[in-house]
Design an enzyme around this catalytic site. Sequence first.
Site, PDB file in Angstrom:
ATOM      1  N   HIS A  14       0.899  -1.361  -0.001  1.00 20.90           N
ATOM      2  CA  HIS A  14       0.053  -0.121  -0.177  1.00 20.90           C
ATOM      3  C   HIS A  14       0.895   1.178  -0.154  1.00 20.90           C
ATOM      4  O   HIS A  14       1.264   1.733   1.331  1.00 20.90           O
ATOM      5  CB  HIS A  14      -1.022  -0.149   1.333  1.00 20.90           C
ATOM      6  CG  HIS A  14      -1.810   1.067   1.311  1.00 20.90           C
ATOM      7  ND1 HIS A  14      -2.995   1.147   2.231  1.00 20.90           N
ATOM      8  CD2 HIS A  14      -1.832   2.176   0.794  1.00 20.90           C
ATOM      9  CE1 HIS A  14      -3.598   2.129   2.056  1.00 20.90           C
ATOM     10  NE2 HIS A  14      -2.949   2.920   1.193  1.00 20.90           N
ATOM     11  N   HIS A 194      -9.730   1.254  -0.266  1.00 21.23           N
ATOM     12  CA  HIS A 194      -9.427   2.121   0.959  1.00 21.23           C
ATOM     13  C   HIS A 194     -11.037   1.841   1.721  1.00 21.23           C
ATOM     14  O   HIS A 194     -11.904   2.315   1.138  1.00 21.23           O
ATOM     15  CB  HIS A 194      -9.014   3.562   0.910  1.00 21.23           C
ATOM     16  CG  HIS A 194      -7.973   3.732   0.503  1.00 21.23           C
ATOM     17  ND1 HIS A 194      -7.255   3.221  -0.680  1.00 21.23           N
ATOM     18  CD2 HIS A 194      -6.756   4.417   0.904  1.00 21.23           C
ATOM     19  CE1 HIS A 194      -6.040   3.743  -0.835  1.00 21.23           C
ATOM     20  NE2 HIS A 194      -5.553   4.346   0.331  1.00 21.23           N
ATOM     21  N   GLU A 197     -10.733   4.017   6.905  1.00 27.64           N
ATOM     22  CA  GLU A 197      -9.752   4.866   7.389  1.00 27.64           C
ATOM     23  C   GLU A 197     -10.235   6.099   8.217  1.00 27.64           C
ATOM     24  O   GLU A 197     -10.001   6.236   9.383  1.00 27.64           O
ATOM     25  CB  GLU A 197      -8.815   5.456   6.031  1.00 27.64           C
ATOM     26  CG  GLU A 197      -7.840   6.196   6.421  1.00 27.64           C
ATOM     27  CD  GLU A 197      -7.081   6.761   5.097  1.00 27.64           C
ATOM     28  OE1 GLU A 197      -7.755   6.890   4.028  1.00 27.64           O
ATOM     29  OE2 GLU A 197      -5.952   7.252   5.146  1.00 27.64           O
ATOM     30  N   ASP A 275       2.067   4.070   2.951  1.00 24.95           N
ATOM     31  CA  ASP A 275       0.932   4.790   2.223  1.00 24.95           C
ATOM     32  C   ASP A 275       1.566   6.063   1.398  1.00 24.95           C
ATOM     33  O   ASP A 275       1.275   5.927   0.084  1.00 24.95           O
ATOM     34  CB  ASP A 275       0.073   5.516   3.423  1.00 24.95           C
ATOM     35  CG  ASP A 275      -1.358   5.780   2.828  1.00 24.95           C
ATOM     36  OD1 ASP A 275      -1.830   5.407   1.846  1.00 24.95           O
ATOM     37  OD2 ASP A 275      -2.109   6.266   3.588  1.00 24.95           O
TER      38      ASP A 275
HETATM   39  N1  ADE Z   1      -4.478   8.836  -1.493  1.00 29.45           N
HETATM   40  C1  ADE Z   1      -3.096   8.964  -1.059  1.00 29.45           C
HETATM   41  N2  ADE Z   1      -3.317   8.237   0.347  1.00 29.45           N
HETATM   42  C2  ADE Z   1      -4.618   8.303   0.606  1.00 29.45           C
HETATM   43  C3  ADE Z   1      -4.887   7.910   1.962  1.00 29.45           C
HETATM   44  N3  ADE Z   1      -4.328   7.636   2.811  1.00 29.45           N
HETATM   45  N4  ADE Z   1      -6.364   7.724   1.878  1.00 29.45           N
HETATM   46  C4  ADE Z   1      -6.908   8.044   0.775  1.00 29.45           C
HETATM   47  N5  ADE Z   1      -6.790   8.371  -0.337  1.00 29.45           N
HETATM   48  C5  ADE Z   1      -5.373   8.547  -0.360  1.00 29.45           C
HETATM   49 ZN    ZN Z   2      -3.608   4.820   1.028  1.00 25.01          ZN
END
Ligand code: ADE
Ligand code: ZN
Length: 334
Positions: A14, A194, A197, A275
């Site tokens: 990721h 995703h 989060e 990330d």
């Molecule tokens: N694009 C890049 N990083 C991201 C993240 N942590 N969450 C959602 N979209 C993203």
């Molecule tokens: Zn991400």
Amino acid sequence: MKTFIDALPKVELHCHIEGTFEPELMFQLARRNGVELPYDSIDSLREAYAFTKLQDFLDIYYQGMNVLLTEQDFFDLTWAYLEKSHTQQVRHVEIFFDPQGHLPRGVPFSSVVNGIHNALTQAKERFGITSELIMCFLRHLDEEDAIETLNAAAPYKDLVTGIGLDSSELGHPPSKFERVFQQARDQGYRCVAHAGEEGPAQYVREAIRLLKVDRIDHGNNALDDSKLVDELREKQIPLTVCPLSNTRLCVVDHMQNHPIRKMLDLGLCATVNSDDPAYFGGYMTENYNAITQSLGLNKEEIITLAKNGIESSFAPKQRKQALLEELSEYASRN
Ligand code: ADE
Ligand code: ZN
């Protein structure tokens, strides 16, 4: 522990390639392309990296992307990430890219994909790093835009293993993208999204049920729903967890409260990832170090996380086997 983590063979599942854009390279490419940045120095750009939520980051992330124009830019960006990853003993990477951040600016799909792909090919030759490429759809845009992007990717199908879903999560549930994920799956793409989060556990459930994803990116908020946790455990659905991202975006208040410890205790298939390392203060090693220090992880738990990464990857079976053997040898020697 630090030396154990330094030399640990790692897999990253990721990482947004646009999120590896270090300020030094950003200024260099801005100069090369004659693009004006709204910051007068590297330091003032870095000072802007004070986020209180995902959207704060995304606004700056999309602004940074504007500098990327040519195939050479995408090559240089990807190569810098791969060189760094090589120094951190990363053996396999699965890279996300955001075509919808580039196509509307007039950057051809070919420049984006070929630039990234050529760097990945060179990293295989020079460093033995293997890779897969995952094309993400921006969820703040509508599904029709994602379908057009999927169609634009058709000539590059052989270079792109999977599709993903990223950008602003709240208010943009996975259900919005059911049709495009179905089409992508029918075309043979692997699927990730995703979820959980900033969004609720329900978004994780939708990603599994409606989008039929192979992995969940993040997934932290799934822990709020015990039935969902049971399902994640029983099916061993991988979670690509990003510790430094979570604290920088304030979705976790302190690393000592990071849910990856609970995920491990619950028997979930958690993995460690960076990330957007240029924005969040660290690459793979820094992420492993942060959770190990704050959560008191032992060697066995670190090996479990690394093993989960290999098993959850989209690498061919033989490659996975070789990576598992290398890890098991490392574990027995250290
Ligand atoms: N694009 C890049 N990083 C991201 C993240 N942590 N969450 C959602 N979209 C993203
Ligand atoms: Zn991400």
